[in-house]
Design a protein around this motif. Structure first.
Motif, PDB file in Angstrom:
ATOM      1  N   SER A   3       0.831  -1.208   0.000  1.00  0.00           N
ATOM      2  CA  SER A   3       0.000   0.000   0.000  1.00  0.00           C
ATOM      3  C   SER A   3       0.864   1.255   0.000  1.00  0.00           C
ATOM      4  O   SER A   3       0.528   2.251  -0.638  1.00  0.00           O
ATOM      5  CB  SER A   3      -0.931   0.000   1.220  1.00  0.00           C
ATOM      6  OG  SER A   3      -0.230   0.256   2.421  1.00  0.00           O
ATOM      7  N   GLY A  52       0.726   0.978  -4.294  1.00  0.00           N
ATOM      8  CA  GLY A  52      -0.562   1.639  -4.192  1.00  0.00           C
ATOM      9  C   GLY A  52      -0.482   3.109  -3.869  1.00  0.00           C
ATOM     10  O   GLY A  52      -1.513   3.785  -3.813  1.00  0.00           O
ATOM     11  N   SER A  95      -5.337  -8.586  -3.091  1.00  0.00           N
ATOM     12  CA  SER A  95      -5.664  -7.229  -2.646  1.00  0.00           C
ATOM     13  C   SER A  95      -7.129  -6.865  -2.889  1.00  0.00           C
ATOM     14  O   SER A  95      -7.786  -6.276  -2.018  1.00  0.00           O
ATOM     15  CB  SER A  95      -4.751  -6.222  -3.344  1.00  0.00           C
ATOM     16  OG  SER A  95      -4.798  -6.382  -4.756  1.00  0.00           O
ATOM     17  N   TRP A 135      -5.963   1.736  -2.254  1.00  0.00           N
ATOM     18  CA  TRP A 135      -4.871   1.008  -1.612  1.00  0.00           C
ATOM     19  C   TRP A 135      -4.688   1.445  -0.165  1.00  0.00           C
ATOM     20  O   TRP A 135      -4.202   0.668   0.675  1.00  0.00           O
ATOM     21  CB  TRP A 135      -3.576   1.169  -2.398  1.00  0.00           C
ATOM     22  CG  TRP A 135      -3.368   0.038  -3.353  1.00  0.00           C
ATOM     23  CD1 TRP A 135      -3.658   0.013  -4.685  1.00  0.00           C
ATOM     24  CD2 TRP A 135      -2.834  -1.242  -3.034  1.00  0.00           C
ATOM     25  NE1 TRP A 135      -3.339  -1.207  -5.221  1.00  0.00           N
ATOM     26  CE2 TRP A 135      -2.830  -1.997  -4.231  1.00  0.00           C
ATOM     27  CE3 TRP A 135      -2.359  -1.844  -1.878  1.00  0.00           C
ATOM     28  CZ2 TRP A 135      -2.372  -3.310  -4.285  1.00  0.00           C
ATOM     29  CZ3 TRP A 135      -1.905  -3.157  -1.924  1.00  0.00           C
ATOM     30  CH2 TRP A 135      -1.915  -3.875  -3.119  1.00  0.00           C
ATOM     31  N   SER A 136      -5.065   2.653   0.168  1.00  0.00           N
ATOM     32  CA  SER A 136      -4.997   3.061   1.578  1.00  0.00           C
ATOM     33  C   SER A 136      -5.956   2.210   2.404  1.00  0.00           C
ATOM     34  O   SER A 136      -5.666   1.874   3.563  1.00  0.00           O
ATOM     35  CB  SER A 136      -5.348   4.544   1.721  1.00  0.00           C
ATOM     36  OG  SER A 136      -6.741   4.769   1.535  1.00  0.00           O
ATOM     37  N   TYR A 159      -6.847  -0.921   1.587  1.00  0.00           N
ATOM     38  CA  TYR A 159      -6.230  -2.246   1.670  1.00  0.00           C
ATOM     39  C   TYR A 159      -5.188  -2.270   2.788  1.00  0.00           C
ATOM     40  O   TYR A 159      -5.156  -3.186   3.618  1.00  0.00           O
ATOM     41  CB  TYR A 159      -5.533  -2.607   0.356  1.00  0.00           C
ATOM     42  CG  TYR A 159      -6.434  -2.737  -0.851  1.00  0.00           C
ATOM     43  CD1 TYR A 159      -7.822  -2.767  -0.736  1.00  0.00           C
ATOM     44  CD2 TYR A 159      -5.891  -2.832  -2.136  1.00  0.00           C
ATOM     45  CE1 TYR A 159      -8.631  -2.870  -1.851  1.00  0.00           C
ATOM     46  CE2 TYR A 159      -6.695  -2.957  -3.257  1.00  0.00           C
ATOM     47  CZ  TYR A 159      -8.064  -2.966  -3.109  1.00  0.00           C
ATOM     48  OH  TYR A 159      -8.856  -3.087  -4.211  1.00  0.00           O
ATOM     49  N   GLY A 160      -4.327  -1.267   2.777  1.00  0.00           N
ATOM     50  CA  GLY A 160      -3.265  -1.218   3.777  1.00  0.00           C
ATOM     51  C   GLY A 160      -3.797  -1.061   5.184  1.00  0.00           C
ATOM     52  O   GLY A 160      -3.291  -1.694   6.128  1.00  0.00           O
TER      53      GLY A 160
END
Length: 513
Positions: free
Chosen positions: A217, A221, A342, A432-433, A435-436
């Protein structure tokens, strides 16, 4: 004036890049170690795992990527939404129940966080992006037009991998008292493998995945996205004469502020942004590409012919047939992320009680990302003649080459591409933030304090990404993201029978409708 023994002081961007490169080189080498195929061509071991996995799932689920393609479209359109009412509740026997029902399902029924369409756009926003622009140019530059055919093939096979991981993401998700959903490979690895009597292995794999997902991420990402957006923005505003030349941190700071405003609101806020940005940015890019194709429509048959001929009879291309095949496989896999796990994090938040329904929705991602968008980009690059066999370029040159292809049709198209790239980058970063953060919360807890720590760190890496050079960012980005496939693929293989059960259950429900 400097003497011969003196050097100019390093800029802030250069100091950041040097430190970053030194800290990540060993990890990058391990992830992308190549298995030699010929004397001159090798294939990264991670790519072999992705290809074999995608092929296996396609066969295991009897070509679900084709047989259920239109069913997936109908699910997104809401054709089967009435199946989600309480009268249709059905709980998997493999999950512990309370009074005959799954405690997670009880909380999700009629609640959830996002719709099928929003979950799809949130996940697409993380995959449809710069890889479709720069990545395609690199693949064609090294492998020639024929690489396009192999990209399409991997896109089609990747649909099956995406179906499996996103079905599992919904099946094993958790929902807290406030209705916030937590899901993804961390949860199906831990809970699913425990059901198989492999609880310890599941916990270990879940932790490994979460660590790599956090790194992914921050890298692919975030840093990679903002870096390429900045490079193109710098290019169209004058290159070395641009007012922002050498000041990537300023661009990164602005993007960090914009990203921070969105991600504070969680998946609902992210989905509300992506379900508007994704269609808009894809339409912008596709309209630009279609304009070029329309202006050169007579060249389209010849372009397809060159793709076909180049796929099987490449001439003057690095590595010959094997090189063409590998370049197509590599860029398609890197673009759609099928098998990485992801996307299942975003899909886990969907409003549904039938895991397979969202798995079917998810299989549309690689089709849109690779089969449609990547193919259109390839056609433009071939028709405009900006690509010649044997070209070797980096990602920065790839995105600029695509800009040149669009500029050959209409002079102001690079500015339109810049807008699209910035939107691609922004939407990928906010997805992606999420996901992370999901991985972060799995490791460090779900409190507000841990949430804000992660989100502040994410925004800091946005500034670093814009300042660092692209080579360092790209290598780290790819390494972190593709390290995620190791634990994820192990889980997908072991848990595929669970997915088969869910698919059979949902198909039976549809037939009764």
């Amino acid at each position: 004036m400097l003497t011969p023994l003196q050097t100019a002081p390093l800029t802030l961007d250069e100091r950041i890049n040097n430190q970053f490169s030194e800290a990540t080189s060993w990890f990058i080498d391990a992830i992308f170690a190549e298995i030699p195929i010929t004397e001159t061509v090798g294939i990264p071991w991670v790519l072999i795992v992705l290809i074999l996995g995608a092929g296996y799932f396609t066969l295991y689920f009897k070509f679900v990527n084709f047989t259920d393609f239109f069913t997936a479209i109908r699910v997104v359109r809401g054709t089967y939404d009435e199946l989600e009412n309480p009268g249709y509740v059905a709980v998997s026997e493999s999950v512990s129940t309370v009074d005959g029902d799954n405690p997670d399902t009880i909380r999700v029924e009629g609640e959830g966080e996002v719709s099928h369409f929003q979950a799809l756009t949130a996940a697409i926003s993380a995959t449809v992006g710069l890889g479709n622009i720069a990545g395609v140019a690199i693949a064609l530059g090294i492998g020639g037009p024929g690489a396009t055919l192999w990209m399409i093939l991997i896109g089609l096979l990747g649909m099956s991998s995406k179906f499996v991981e996103c079905t599992l993401g919904v099946k094993y998700r958790e929902v807290n008292a406030e209705g916030t959903v937590f899901g993804g490979p961390m949860y199906y690895l831990k809970k699913g493998l425990k059901e198989k009597g492999l609880g310890t292995l599941g916990k270990i794999l879940a932790v490994i995945f979460a660590i790599m997902c956090i790194g992914g991420s921050f890298g692919g990402g975030n840093m990679f996205q903002v870096n390429q957006a900045f490079k193109l923005f710098e290019h169209v505003t004058g290159g070395t004469e641009s007012f922002i030349y050498g000041r990537g941190w300023i661009f990164g700071l602005i993007m960090a502020i914009l990203v921070g405003v969105v991600i504070i609101g969680g998946i609902k806020k992210i989905a509300n942004v992506t379900d508007k940005i994704v269609p808009f940015m894809v339409v912008i890019y596709i309209l630009a590409v279609l304009t070029i194709l329309g202006m050169n429509y007579q060249e389209i048959p010849a372009a397809f012919q060159s793709i076909w001929d180049g796929a099987f009879h490449p001439e003057g291309v690095i590595g010959g047939f094997v090189g063409v095949l590998i370049q197509g496989f590599k860029r398609a896999a890197f673009s759609n992320e099928a098998g990485i796990g992801s996307a299942s994090i975003a899909h886990s938040a969907v409003k549904t009680q039938y895991p397979a329904s969202e798995g079917l929705v998810a299989l549309l991602e690689p089709f849109i990302d690779t089969v449609v968008v990547c193919t259109m980009t390839a056609l433009v690059l071939i028709i405009t003649g900006v690509i010649s066999p044997g070209m070797v370029m980096n990602d920065e040159q790839g995105v600029l080459l695509t800009a040149s292809a669009l500029e050959s049709g209409i002079s102001w198209f690079p500015y339109l591409l810049t807008l699209a790239v910035i939107l691609f980058a922004f939407s990928s970063m906010i997805s992606w933030s999420y996901y992370g953060f999901q991985a972060w919360s799995y490791l460090f807890g779900r409190g507000r304090r841990t949430e804000y720590i992660y989100k502040v760190l994410f925004c800091c890496f946005t500034v670093i990404g814009a300042a660092a050079t692209l080579g360092a960012v790209t290598d780290f980005s790819d390494a972190m993201i593709f390290a995620m496939l190791v634990p994820n693929m192990i889980g997908l293989f072991i848990l595929s029978p669970k997915v088969a059960t869910e698919l059979k259950r949902y198909r039976k429900l549809i037939r009764k409708k």
